[in-house]
Design a protein around this motif. Structure first.
Motif, PDB file in Angstrom:
ATOM      1  N   SER A   1      -1.860  51.029   2.722  1.00 52.10           N
ATOM      2  CA  SER A   1      -3.267  50.757   2.435  1.00 52.10           C
ATOM      3  C   SER A   1      -3.458  49.273   2.150  1.00 52.10           C
ATOM      4  N   GLY A   2      -4.719  48.840   2.205  1.00 51.32           N
ATOM      5  CA  GLY A   2      -5.051  47.468   1.859  1.00 51.32           C
ATOM      6  C   GLY A   2      -4.375  46.444   2.739  1.00 51.32           C
ATOM      7  N   GLU A   3      -3.921  45.359   2.133  1.00 52.11           N
ATOM      8  CA  GLU A   3      -3.312  44.261   2.880  1.00 52.11           C
ATOM      9  C   GLU A   3      -2.031  44.691   3.585  1.00 52.11           C
ATOM     10  N   ARG A   4      -1.281  45.618   2.950  1.00 58.11           N
ATOM     11  CA  ARG A   4      -0.040  46.073   3.570  1.00 58.11           C
ATOM     12  C   ARG A   4      -0.339  46.835   4.861  1.00 58.11           C
ATOM     13  N   ALA A   5      -1.405  47.607   4.886  1.00 56.14           N
ATOM     14  CA  ALA A   5      -1.796  48.330   6.096  1.00 56.14           C
ATOM     15  C   ALA A   5      -2.219  47.353   7.186  1.00 56.14           C
ATOM     16  N   ALA A   6      -2.962  46.327   6.808  1.00 57.10           N
ATOM     17  CA  ALA A   6      -3.405  45.328   7.773  1.00 57.10           C
ATOM     18  C   ALA A   6      -2.212  44.586   8.362  1.00 57.10           C
ATOM     19  N   LEU A   7      -1.230  44.295   7.522  1.00 61.00           N
ATOM     20  CA  LEU A   7      -0.031  43.605   7.984  1.00 61.00           C
ATOM     21  C   LEU A   7       0.766  44.502   8.920  1.00 61.00           C
ATOM     22  N   TYR A   8       0.908  45.779   8.551  1.00 57.74           N
ATOM     23  CA  TYR A   8       1.646  46.725   9.391  1.00 57.74           C
ATOM     24  C   TYR A   8       0.999  46.824  10.771  1.00 57.74           C
ATOM     25  N   ALA A   9      -0.329  46.909  10.796  1.00 50.92           N
ATOM     26  CA  ALA A   9      -1.046  47.044  12.061  1.00 50.92           C
ATOM     27  C   ALA A   9      -0.846  45.822  12.953  1.00 50.92           C
ATOM     28  N   ARG A  10      -0.563  44.680  12.353  1.00 47.97           N
ATOM     29  CA  ARG A  10      -0.392  43.445  13.106  1.00 47.97           C
ATOM     30  C   ARG A  10       1.021  43.295  13.677  1.00 47.97           C
ATOM     31  N   LEU A  11       1.969  44.004  13.094  1.00 48.42           N
ATOM     32  CA  LEU A  11       3.354  43.863  13.523  1.00 48.42           C
ATOM     33  C   LEU A  11       3.583  44.457  14.908  1.00 48.42           C
ATOM     34  N   LYS A  12       4.374  43.786  15.701  1.00 49.86           N
ATOM     35  CA  LYS A  12       4.816  44.336  16.986  1.00 49.86           C
ATOM     36  C   LYS A  12       6.170  44.979  16.741  1.00 49.86           C
TER      37      LYS A  12
END
Length: 211
Positions: A87-98
Motif C-alpha cells: 500500500s501507499g508509496e511501497r505499492a507505487a514503487l512495486y508497480a514501477r519495478l520491472k
C-alpha cells in the motif's frame, strides 16, 4: 595425483569483480545467443556441488511461443496479486519495478529439482530433504556466474505459481520448481542492483552469530 591450480592474486581479484557484477537482469537485447551457448552453460552448471552427488537439477528449455505466452500470463496474474499486498508509496514503487524480462529475453528455461532421483543413493538428505532443492540452487548460481563471465545476463523470475508452471511445462509431479530464468545480452549495465537503485532495499552486512 594432479597438482592444484595456482589461483593468483589477479585471478582472485577478477573473481571478486565477477561476483560483484553479477546482476539479476530484467532488460535484454533481443539478439539470439550464439549456437551452443546455452548447452555449454548448462554443462557448466552441472559441475555445481550437490548433496550425495545427486545432481537433482532438471532443465526445461522453453522454446514454444504458446508455452512462453502461458508463462507470461501466469506472471502477470501473480504480479497483480502481489501488488495488492502493498500500500501507499511501497505499492507505487512495486508497480514501477520491472520484475521480468519475458518479452525480450531470447532464451528462457525453468529449473526443477527431482526429489525422486536415485542418483546419490540418498546420501546426506535423509534428515534434510531440502538439500535436493539447495543443490539445484547451486547449479543456478554456477550457471549465473559462468554466464556473467561471458557478458551474458540472467534474470530469475520467481513471481509465478508453481502448480500452474508444472502444468504449463508438463513436468512430473515429483519435480519441484526452483525458478524460471531469462538469458540473453543485457541492454544496460549497472554496478548496483536494480532494487538498490530503486530504493526498494539496501544490501546489508552479513548476520554472524558466534556461540
Amino acid at each position: 595425483m594432479p597438482s592444484p591450480p595456482d589461483f593468483t592474486d589477479d585471478f582472485r581479484s577478477g573473481l571478486i569483480t565477477l561476483l560483484r557484477w553479477r546482476r539479476d537482469v530484467r532488460r535484454f537485447e533481443p539478439t539470439a545467443l550464439p549456437e551452443g551457448t546455452l548447452e555449454r552453460l548448462l554443462e557448466l552448471a552441472s559441475i555445481a556441488p550437490s548433496v550425495g552427488l545427486s545432481q537433482p537439477w532438471r532443465f526445461v528449455v522453453v522454446e514454444s511461443l504458446k508455452r512462453r505466452t502461458a508463462v507470461r500470463d501466469c506472471f502477470e496474474r501473480c504480479n497483480a496479486e502481489a501488488l495488492t499486498r502493498f500500500s501507499g508509496e511501497r505499492a507505487a514503487l512495486y508497480a514501477r519495478l520491472k520484475l521480468a524480462g519475458l518479452d525480450e529475453a531470447p532464451c528462457q528455461f525453468a529449473v526443477f529439482a527431482d526429489h525422486t532421483t536415485r542418483q546419490g543413493h540418498g546420501l546426506g538428505r535423509m534428515t534434510m530433504a531440502a538439500t535436493i532443492d539447495y543443490s539445484a540452487v547451486m547449479a543456478v548460481h554456477t550457471l549465473w556466474v559462468a554466464a556473467r563471465a561471458e557478458g551474458i545476463g540472467m534474470g530469475w523470475v520467481s513471481i509465478l505459481d508453481a502448480t500452474e508452471m508444472a502444468e504449463i511445462l508438463d513436468t512430473p509431479p515429483e519435480w519441484t520448481l526452483i525458478g524460471y530464468f531469462c538469458l540473453g545480452y543485457a541492454s544496460e549495465e549497472h554496478d548496483m542492483p536494480t532494487l538498490e537503485r530503486e530504493c526498494w532495499e539496501h544490501r546489508r552486512p552479513p548476520v554472524v552469530i558466534r556461540r
